[in-house]
Design a protein around this motif. Structure first.
Motif, PDB file in Angstrom:
ATOM      1  N   ALA A   1       0.821  -1.209   0.000  1.00  0.00           N
ATOM      2  CA  ALA A   1       0.000   0.000   0.000  1.00  0.00           C
ATOM      3  C   ALA A   1       0.858   1.264   0.000  1.00  0.00           C
ATOM      4  N   ASP A   2       2.069   1.178   0.543  1.00  0.00           N
ATOM      5  CA  ASP A   2       2.963   2.344   0.542  1.00  0.00           C
ATOM      6  C   ASP A   2       3.269   2.801  -0.881  1.00  0.00           C
ATOM      7  N   ASP A   3       3.414   1.842  -1.802  1.00  0.00           N
ATOM      8  CA  ASP A   3       3.696   2.194  -3.195  1.00  0.00           C
ATOM      9  C   ASP A   3       2.510   2.896  -3.841  1.00  0.00           C
ATOM     10  N   VAL A   4       1.306   2.457  -3.501  1.00  0.00           N
ATOM     11  CA  VAL A   4       0.104   3.081  -4.050  1.00  0.00           C
ATOM     12  C   VAL A   4      -0.014   4.520  -3.557  1.00  0.00           C
TER      13      VAL A   4
ATOM     14  N   LEU B   1      -4.530   2.222   4.771  1.00  0.00           N
ATOM     15  CA  LEU B   1      -5.241   1.686   5.922  1.00  0.00           C
ATOM     16  C   LEU B   1      -4.412   0.624   6.621  1.00  0.00           C
ATOM     17  N   ASP B   2      -3.774  -0.218   5.830  1.00  0.00           N
ATOM     18  CA  ASP B   2      -2.803  -1.186   6.353  1.00  0.00           C
ATOM     19  C   ASP B   2      -1.938  -1.633   5.178  1.00  0.00           C
ATOM     20  N   THR B   3      -1.129  -2.644   5.357  1.00  0.00           N
ATOM     21  CA  THR B   3      -0.156  -3.035   4.333  1.00  0.00           C
ATOM     22  C   THR B   3      -0.794  -3.342   2.989  1.00  0.00           C
ATOM     23  N   ARG B   4      -2.022  -3.876   3.009  1.00  0.00           N
ATOM     24  CA  ARG B   4      -2.659  -4.279   1.760  1.00  0.00           C
ATOM     25  C   ARG B   4      -3.877  -3.448   1.391  1.00  0.00           C
ATOM     26  N   ARG B   5      -4.288  -2.521   2.227  1.00  0.00           N
ATOM     27  CA  ARG B   5      -5.506  -1.762   1.929  1.00  0.00           C
ATOM     28  C   ARG B   5      -5.219  -0.262   1.795  1.00  0.00           C
ATOM     29  N   VAL B   6      -5.840   0.319   0.759  1.00  0.00           N
ATOM     30  CA  VAL B   6      -5.691   1.746   0.485  1.00  0.00           C
ATOM     31  C   VAL B   6      -7.078   2.356   0.285  1.00  0.00           C
ATOM     32  N   GLU B   7      -7.270   3.550   0.854  1.00  0.00           N
ATOM     33  CA  GLU B   7      -8.556   4.238   0.732  1.00  0.00           C
ATOM     34  C   GLU B   7      -8.421   5.476  -0.148  1.00  0.00           C
ATOM     35  N   PHE B   8      -9.315   5.582  -1.125  1.00  0.00           N
ATOM     36  CA  PHE B   8      -9.431   6.772  -1.966  1.00  0.00           C
ATOM     37  C   PHE B   8     -10.728   7.480  -1.587  1.00  0.00           C
ATOM     38  N   THR B   9     -10.661   8.786  -1.370  1.00  0.00           N
ATOM     39  CA  THR B   9     -11.867   9.560  -1.079  1.00  0.00           C
ATOM     40  C   THR B   9     -11.904  10.792  -1.968  1.00  0.00           C
ATOM     41  N   ILE B  10     -13.132  11.204  -2.324  1.00  0.00           N
ATOM     42  CA  ILE B  10     -13.322  12.384  -3.159  1.00  0.00           C
ATOM     43  C   ILE B  10     -14.374  13.276  -2.506  1.00  0.00           C
ATOM     44  N   PRO B  11     -14.357  14.587  -2.793  1.00  0.00           N
ATOM     45  CA  PRO B  11     -15.264  15.518  -2.115  1.00  0.00           C
ATOM     46  C   PRO B  11     -16.673  15.556  -2.693  1.00  0.00           C
TER      47      PRO B  11
END
Length: 595
Positions: A120-123, A158-168
């Motif tokens: 997830a760090d790379d993302v 969120l953690d090593t394997r999870r990434v959160e994208f949010t938009i307004p």
């Protein structure tokens, strides 16, 4: 474009400018059989392209075809036949009820081509430090901008394997935008942080084509083994690529992929017919010949349906000046080009059906829309889209009504008596491009306009269009896809590929006095509205209006939509050729049957 034979293998599907109008799957005069003798037992695929790669840095790329479809993947991919979104680096995702949040879960055990873990760090690094970094001049950011505010998404781990994208706010293409390739933090982070003497990130000068391919860390099916200017790029199977087939065999199946760099399509045809090339983009000029040779040559010609790209001529509408006061375009010619009746007259004067009948051998249809025919947002002429069927008399009346006049020799003059004459640029190396340019020159002479056709190499054309802005008219095209917002960088007035009235990018010299027309701004606003509208019927209505405006004001004068045809050796298995995805979109699934 296809004959115009662009390999639209980039299943990430953001629109990239195609400066070489015939970026054919071709072969150079270097005989690829030499590779077979050097590595007799190594399964390999040989294809090729016109022109060298322009960069190995995905974020800075503006050209297609390019190497990135073979060496990188994003969180999601796109099926090259159906256009459906499919898992890639992310095995799954969850979209919130209000459509403002997506959580991606990466596949377990992902690795970069150097064996380092992909997490997830790379993302987060790829999006926050590169794509969303205002100091880095990337066209990718145009596709990610949301709403009137042009806000950008927020990306967090969120953690090593999870990434959160949010938009307004709601953004209909939200999921598709996450198909952008993921880049390696461990290899590039320092270059983003380090600034040069001008305060620019060192990243901007990273991974140019002079970089040792071993230094390019990737996550796709192949990694680059070598690159020789004007000769070839050699790709080898990425041993850490994540895909495996149903029985656990590693993919891709083909160990080596060779991309020959060619200067013309005639050589390509000769090499394919002699058996040195595994595949060839088939142009209308060569279709009949190759069709007769299918059985003897042990190959099959695949019909991928209509091309998903566009072909056009465009005039330089930029009214600006360089910082020394020199106009980008001769002011006399700029007045012609910025007269909508002039552009409409040119459109009426081009005999597109004769282009199809003579040059394309009947294999194609007239093109009228910037949106791909495969897209649900495409507006057809039957649904009310304006067309410019060949009508030179109508063209002359438009010109006379706009203040132009004719002398006693039938030459077109402007109101001040200046002879109407301009230069049409096109990429060299293609008989089709030359033939199209020659016919346009002939057609426009019939309404008194003198066209000087100039065929120049791919690199020089790219420099004029994207950097010096020193051009009057050019013949080219864009790749296409299902989602119209992938073309936001073409239609936004400040977009990186708004080529007909280009705004300089952060690393370029400023332009003084550039103006944006009302219709131009309106198309840009409609693209913003279309991206935030979640109701499909309303989205279709919005993009229909963008197509109507485009055809009324003609920043691009569209020409021909040819069929996508390709010849492939019969020992290549797993081919799923289509006008949308191209020939190599599923390269990881291709196999070579040993004879």
């Amino acid at each position: 474009m296809r004959i115009f034979d662009i390999i639209i293998a980039n299943w990430r599907r953001w629109l990239a400018v195609t400066l070489a109008v015939v970026s054919a799957i071709a072969l150079s005069s270097c005989n690829p059989t030499q590779f077979k003798s050097q590595a007799a037992q190594v399964p390999q695929l040989v294809a090729s392209t016109l022109g060298d790669p322009k960069t190995f840095n995905y974020a800075l790329n503006q050209a297609s075809p390019n190497v990135f479809a073979f060496i990188y993947e994003g969180l999601i991919g796109e099926n090259g036949v159906t256009g459906a979104i499919e898992p890639a680096l992310a095995e799954s995702w969850q979209i919130s009820e209000d459509k403002l949040r997506i959580v991606f879960t990466l596949r377990e055990g992902l690795k970069w081509s150097d064996g380092e873990p992909l997490t997830a760090d790379d993302v987060v690094f790829t999006y926050n430090d590169i794509y969303l970094n205002e100091k880095i001049p990337t066209d990718v950011r145009d596709v990610l901008k949301i709403g009137e505010s042009r806000a950008l998404p927020k990306v967090q781990k969120l953690d090593t394997r999870r990434v959160e994208f949010t938009i307004p706010e709601p953004f209909a293409p939200f999921l598709r935008t996450t198909g952008l390739v993921i880049m390696p933090a461990h290899s590039l982070r320092e270059s983003v942080k380090t600034l040069d003497s001008e305060g620019k990130p060192k990243f901007i000068s990273m991974w140019g084509v002079d970089t040792d391919p071993d230094k390019i860390i990737v996550n796709g099916p192949y990694r680059m083994a070598s690159y020789q200017t004007n000769e070839r790029v050699v790709f080898e199977r990425n041993p850490y690529y994540w895909r495996k087939d149903a029985v656990g065999n590693p993919m891709p199946y083909i160990e080596r992929f060779i991309w020959q760099i060619v200067e013309n399509t005639d050589t390509a045809l000769l090499q394919f017919r002699s058996g040195g090339l595994d595949m060839l983009g088939v142009s209308p000029l060569t279709f009949s010949l190759l069709k007769r040779e299918e059985k003897r040559g042990d190959f099959t010609i695949y019909d991928g349906g209509p091309s998903s790209g566009t072909s056009f001529i465009a005039f330089n509408l930029n009214k600006g000046r360089k910082k020394d006061g020199t106009p980008l375009v001769n002011p006399i010619k700029s007045r012609w080009f910025n007269t909508v009746e002039f552009r409409q007259a040119v459109a009426y004067a081009i005999d597109r059906q004769t282009l199809i009948d003579n040059i394309f051998r009947g294999i194609g249809k007239t093109q009228n829309s910037p949106i791909s025919v495969q897209s649900p947002y495409y507006l057809s002429p039957q649904e009310g889209l304006k067309v410019y069927d060949y009508n030179p008399e109508n063209a002359k009346q438009l010109l006379l009504g706009a203040g132009f006049k004719y002398n006693d020799r039938g030459q077109l003059l402007d109101a001040n008596g200046n002879r109407v004459r301009f230069t049409l640029l096109s990429s060299s190396g293609s008989r089709t491009a030359e033939a199209v340019g020659a016919q346009i020159k002939q057609d426009l002479s019939k309404i008194g306009i003198q066209v000087d056709l100039s065929l120049i190499d791919f690199g020089t054309l790219g420099e004029k269009l994207g950097n010096s802005f020193d051009w009057e008219c050019y013949f080219g095209g864009f790749t296409g896809g299902v989602e119209p917002n992938d073309g936001a960088n073409v239609w936004a007035p400040d977009g990186g590929l708004h080529v007909f009235n280009q705004k300089p990018q952060p690393n370029q010299s400023p332009i003084i006095g550039r103006e944006v027309a009302d219709w131009e701004a309106q198309i840009g606003r409609l693209y913003i509205e279309g991206a935030k509208e979640l109701d499909e019927a309303k989205r279709q209505a919005i993009y229909a209006e963008t197509q109507r405006l485009s055809q009324e004001y003609l920043p691009f004068i569209y020409l021909v939509n040819p069929l996508s045809l390709a010849a492939v050796r019969n020992n290549i298995q797993g081919v799923k050729y289509s006008g949308l995805g191209g020939l190599l979109w599923n390269i990881q699934e291709l196999k070579i049957e040993q004879k």
